[in-house]
Write a protein that holds these residues in place. Sequence first.
Motif, mmCIF file in Angstrom:
data_model
loop_
_atom_site.group_PDB
_atom_site.id
_atom_site.type_symbol
_atom_site.label_atom_id
_atom_site.label_comp_id
_atom_site.label_asym_id
_atom_site.label_seq_id
_atom_site.Cartn_x
_atom_site.Cartn_y
_atom_site.Cartn_z
ATOM 1 N N LEU A 1 1.402 4.476 -3.051
ATOM 2 C CA LEU A 1 0.785 5.775 -2.790
ATOM 3 C C LEU A 1 1.608 6.949 -3.321
ATOM 4 C CD1 LEU A 1 -0.693 5.311 0.807
ATOM 5 C CD2 LEU A 1 -1.962 5.600 -1.334
ATOM 6 N N LEU B 1 0.834 -1.202 0.000
ATOM 7 C CA LEU B 1 0.000 0.000 0.000
ATOM 8 C C LEU B 1 0.872 1.257 0.000
ATOM 9 C CD1 LEU B 1 -2.874 1.349 0.417
ATOM 10 C CD2 LEU B 1 -2.281 1.343 2.851
ATOM 11 N N LEU C 1 -11.082 -1.599 -1.767
ATOM 12 C CA LEU C 1 -10.234 -0.438 -1.499
ATOM 13 C C LEU C 1 -9.293 -0.173 -2.667
ATOM 14 C CD1 LEU C 1 -8.825 1.728 0.242
ATOM 15 C CD2 LEU C 1 -7.506 -0.098 1.304
ATOM 16 N N ALA C 2 -8.647 -1.220 -3.155
ATOM 17 C CA ALA C 2 -7.701 -1.064 -4.264
ATOM 18 C C ALA C 2 -8.395 -0.500 -5.502
ATOM 19 C CB ALA C 2 -7.056 -2.411 -4.585
ATOM 20 N N LEU D 1 -5.376 1.639 -6.924
ATOM 21 C CA LEU D 1 -4.048 1.175 -6.511
ATOM 22 C C LEU D 1 -3.871 -0.274 -6.927
ATOM 23 C CD1 LEU D 1 -3.983 2.602 -2.863
ATOM 24 C CD2 LEU D 1 -2.919 3.614 -4.898
ATOM 25 N N ARG E 1 -8.491 3.879 5.989
ATOM 26 C CA ARG E 1 -9.454 2.867 5.536
ATOM 27 C C ARG E 1 -8.809 1.493 5.514
ATOM 28 N NH1 ARG E 1 -12.656 2.821 -0.338
ATOM 29 N NH2 ARG E 1 -13.414 0.654 -0.178
ATOM 30 N N PHE E 2 -7.571 1.443 5.040
ATOM 31 C CA PHE E 2 -6.840 0.165 5.010
ATOM 32 C C PHE E 2 -6.704 -0.415 6.412
ATOM 33 C CE2 PHE E 2 -2.850 -2.114 5.566
ATOM 34 C CZ PHE E 2 -2.875 -3.034 4.528
ATOM 35 N N ASP F 1 -5.516 12.645 0.755
ATOM 36 C CA ASP F 1 -6.102 11.443 0.181
ATOM 37 C C ASP F 1 -5.334 10.199 0.604
ATOM 38 O OD1 ASP F 1 -3.867 12.161 -1.270
ATOM 39 O OD2 ASP F 1 -4.698 11.609 -3.218
ATOM 40 N N ALA F 2 -4.005 10.342 0.797
ATOM 41 C CA ALA F 2 -3.206 9.220 1.283
ATOM 42 C C ALA F 2 -3.587 8.874 2.716
ATOM 43 C CB ALA F 2 -1.721 9.551 1.198
ATOM 44 N N THR G 1 -6.825 6.944 2.685
ATOM 45 C CA THR G 1 -6.633 5.577 2.193
ATOM 46 C C THR G 1 -5.973 4.702 3.245
ATOM 47 O OG1 THR G 1 -6.439 6.367 -0.095
ATOM 48 C CG2 THR G 1 -5.546 4.183 0.387
ATOM 49 N N ASP H 1 -11.290 1.296 -5.568
ATOM 50 C CA ASP H 1 -11.753 2.669 -5.323
ATOM 51 C C ASP H 1 -10.598 3.669 -5.369
ATOM 52 O OD1 ASP H 1 -14.257 1.602 -5.004
ATOM 53 O OD2 ASP H 1 -14.261 1.728 -2.801
ATOM 54 N N ALA H 2 -9.444 3.271 -4.809
ATOM 55 C CA ALA H 2 -8.294 4.176 -4.754
ATOM 56 C C ALA H 2 -7.405 4.074 -5.992
ATOM 57 C CB ALA H 2 -7.466 3.885 -3.500
#
Length: 387
Positions: A162, A158, A282-283, A288, A264-265, A257-258, A261, A285-286
Amino acid sequence: MTVTATTRGAASSAAWADALLLSFAQAGYIRSEPAILQPAEPFLDLSGEGIRKSLYLTTDASGEDLCLRPDLTIPVARDYLASPEAGKPAGFSYLGPVFRYRGGQPSEFLQAGIESFGRQDRAAADAEMLALALEATAAFGLTDVEIRTGDVALFNALIETLGLYPVWRRRLIKDFNRKVNLTEDIERLTLSGGPGGNEYQGVLAALAGSDRKAALALVTDLMSIAGTTNVGGRTVAEIADRFLEQSTLKAGALPRDAIATIKRFLSIAGEPDEAIAQLRALAEDARLDLSGAIDELERRVGFMAARGIDTSKTRFSTSFGRGLDYYTGFEFELHARGNGTEPLVAGGRYDGLMTQLGSAEPIPAVGFSIWIETLTQHGKPLGGGKA
């Protein structure tokens, strides 16, 4: 000699531990018996200076710092690297005393465990470690234990995706490994715009935008002028890293935003299958790419189920970590029900350890340690009453 309850308990623990070693040998893990007196440097380097106050240290005639082994993972790994088996798949079991100051508890206690080196089938090897750890607790009469798992490789993946400053990446990964509350640390640093104070503003300004090599060169020059090689026990490299970190934090805060994220992670927890679904969401939506780390987690869960482990009773948490820098992937602890403090068994994957101990090539490694004393306190013989 008078036979006391303590003596009987110690004898019972030893008998159980010997039975464990036999079962490990039958599973293909041969007995390793590292020296009790070990070089202190690997423990200090890999576990941090914080462990120094727990070590029993001495110095030999050449001036080398030695210590009574505080655990057996590093000694077993060092013996493996010094053997003809180095680099090849090999598995070892162990049982012996370790020595660590524990504030009111005995400083010498028994530790057993397994270390597996060189296996490329990482997910299967991880699952085998957890299965063998559960067999160990069952041998002590504990068949219903809390299984807590995590995976530091997911957090590392993650942070790498980022696009943060290198210093931010190092800081966040270090905080995660050392069990610092990341959420509080992020908020504190973001709200303050970095560490306060202006005592070293000139140095921080000179380092703005520099890389680690440039920072090390500047601090080396400054300390040479001052005629010293360390300050407060910190090396030149440690001081350079600290200045570079402060310079970067002053130059730019962690993006909002980081932060969102990461928070949330770190909130993802529950049954492994549910956690995997949340991680993939999550991946997506972001935007990533975490597919490699998530796929490895999913493979591991599959091998756990194939080993007969009821994964629905396993708790996975993205924020779970064991507090040691050398873990690189899967981590786990087994706890007695209703006793959430001391683990009965703990371990995980530490692929980076072998190169840190001198191996020219990376060697996969995974294992676990068993606290015989704690298991004895909570367990009972399979044939009857409380130990």
